[in-house]
Design an enzyme around this catalytic site. Structure first.
Site, short mmCIF file in Angstrom:
data_model
loop_
_atom_site.label_atom_id
_atom_site.label_comp_id
_atom_site.label_asym_id
_atom_site.label_seq_id
_atom_site.Cartn_x
_atom_site.Cartn_y
_atom_site.Cartn_z
N GLN A 93 6.21 -11.19 7.73
CA GLN A 93 5.67 -11.91 8.89
C GLN A 93 4.98 -10.97 9.89
OE1 GLN A 93 8.21 -14.67 11.29
NE2 GLN A 93 6.77 -14.03 12.88
N LYS A 94 5.28 -9.68 9.81
CA LYS A 94 4.63 -8.76 10.74
C LYS A 94 3.11 -8.87 10.65
CE LYS A 94 3.24 -4.90 10.77
NZ LYS A 94 2.68 -3.60 10.60
N HIS A 136 9.41 -3.57 3.32
CA HIS A 136 9.02 -3.83 1.92
C HIS A 136 10.26 -4.10 1.07
CE1 HIS A 136 5.68 -0.97 3.19
NE2 HIS A 136 5.00 -2.03 2.78
N ARG A 184 2.61 2.66 9.42
CA ARG A 184 1.85 3.40 10.45
C ARG A 184 2.76 3.98 11.53
NH1 ARG A 184 -2.37 -0.50 9.07
NH2 ARG A 184 -4.17 0.69 8.35
N MET A 189 0.85 -1.19 0.00
CA MET A 189 0.00 0.00 0.00
C MET A 189 0.88 1.25 0.00
SD MET A 189 -3.42 -0.97 2.08
CE MET A 189 -2.82 -0.69 3.71
N GLY A 190 2.14 1.08 -0.40
CA GLY A 190 3.04 2.23 -0.48
C GLY A 190 3.61 2.61 0.88
O1 PAF Z 1 -0.06 -5.70 3.73
C1 PAF Z 1 -0.50 -4.80 2.97
O2 PAF Z 1 0.16 -3.81 2.71
C2 PAF Z 1 -1.88 -4.94 2.38
O3 PAF Z 1 -2.75 -5.56 3.26
C3 PAF Z 1 -1.88 -5.67 1.01
C4 PAF Z 1 -1.40 -7.10 1.14
C5 PAF Z 1 -1.00 -4.91 0.03
C6 PAF Z 1 -3.30 -5.70 0.45
O4 PAF Z 1 -3.81 -4.42 0.27
#
Ligand code: PAF
EC number: 6.3.2.1
Length: 280
Positions: free
Chosen positions: A148-149, A37, A187, A30-31
């Site tokens: 895993q978080k 990531h 977050r 989700m950026g």
């Molecule tokens: O973990 C996330 O960022 C979201 O839940 C995902 C897997 C991209 C789905 O919107």
């Protein structure tokens, strides 16, 4: 890196790549990309010919009153990070292209979705399963990478992949942490300095839980100790859950067994944070 915004075009590119025998590694996000990531992307690069990342803040996984509107969005910064890792494609759809007028199909993974986070975020995993299912159909990965978080999310996605016969390998990678143990999360950006400091108590509670389980303590006593540690942190507004769970069923564990999931969800101010550890 090529940026693709239209689902039909992404699908055609992926189809062509798979036809040519290329393996596609996919990281849905989700950026607000952070090191967590990026670690998934590095792993995908090692294991696949082509790496595709999606950025889409999925409205269907946010309940009314949650942080959909204020969820951190900085696509330009994210693009820089992705360029630096030399991924192949960034899939960047908009809401209307994925949920057009009249959209009415949802994926529900029963049982697992109603436990832990599901109790406090009704409908959340329905939204997650739906969007991941859609993205899988568009991107057609051979492998998809999750952190895993979000342990419950990865369990639900594995279940969905198995139940709906997706030919996709789900790879769950270790949680990436800040130096003081706080799990990286988009977050965390919401936290002010004091809240950020108090958030370190989550990892402390998990580590103490791990230590006690390894020492042979009963799961219920471990849960009590974790609550005691968390309750001592004045900035925690609400402990949603904290304790010892079965890593496959997510049921609370009362007796000793071979493998445990230690998991916590709580609110500091308005920020909801989750974290977990697997103890064998
Ligand atoms: O973990 C996330 O960022 C979201 O839940 C995902 C897997 C991209 C789905 O919107």
């Amino acid at each position: 890196m090529e940026v693709i915004r239209i689902p039909r075009i992404m699908r055609e590119i992926s189809k062509e790549l798979r036809f040519k025998g290329k393996s596609i590694g996919f990281i849905p996000t989700m950026g607000a990309l952070h090191e967590g990531h990026l670690s998934l992307i590095r792993r995908a690069k090692e294991e696949n010919d082509i790496v595709i990342v999606s950025i889409f803040v999925n409205p269907t996984q946010f309940a009314q009153g949650e942080d959909y509107e204020k969820y951190p969005r900085d696509v330009e910064l994210d693009k820089e990070k992705l360029e630096a890792l030399a991924i192949d494609y960034l899939f960047l759809p908009d809401v209307n292209s994925l949920y057009p007028e009249g959209y009415s199909t949802y994926v529900v993974v029963e049982g697992l979705s109603d436990k832990l986070c599901g109790i406090f975020r009704p409908g959340h995993f329905r939204g997650v399963a739906t969007i991941v299912c859609k993205l899988f159909n568009i991107v057609k990965p051979l492998r998809a990478y999750f952190g895993q978080k979000d342990y419950q999310q990865s369990l639900i996605i594995r279940r969905m992949v198995e139940d709906l016969n997706f030919d996709i390998e789900i790879i769950v990678c270790p949680t990436v942490r800040e130096q003081d143990g706080l799990a990286m999360s988009s977050r965390n950006l919401y936290l002010n300095e004091k809240e950020r400091q108090s958030a370190t108590v989550i990892y402390k509670a998990l580590k103490e839980g791990e230590r006690l389980l390894n020492k042979g303590e009963k799961p219920l006593d471990v849960k009590l100790k974790m609550h005691e540690i968390l309750k001592n942190e004045p900035l925690i507004r609400e402990i949603q859950y904290a304790g010892v769970y079965d890593p496959l069923t997510l049921e609370e564990v009362k007796e000793r067994q071979n493998k445990y999931l230690l998991a916590v969800a709580l609110k500091i101010g308005d920020t909801r944070l989750i974290d977990n550890l697997i103890v064998e």
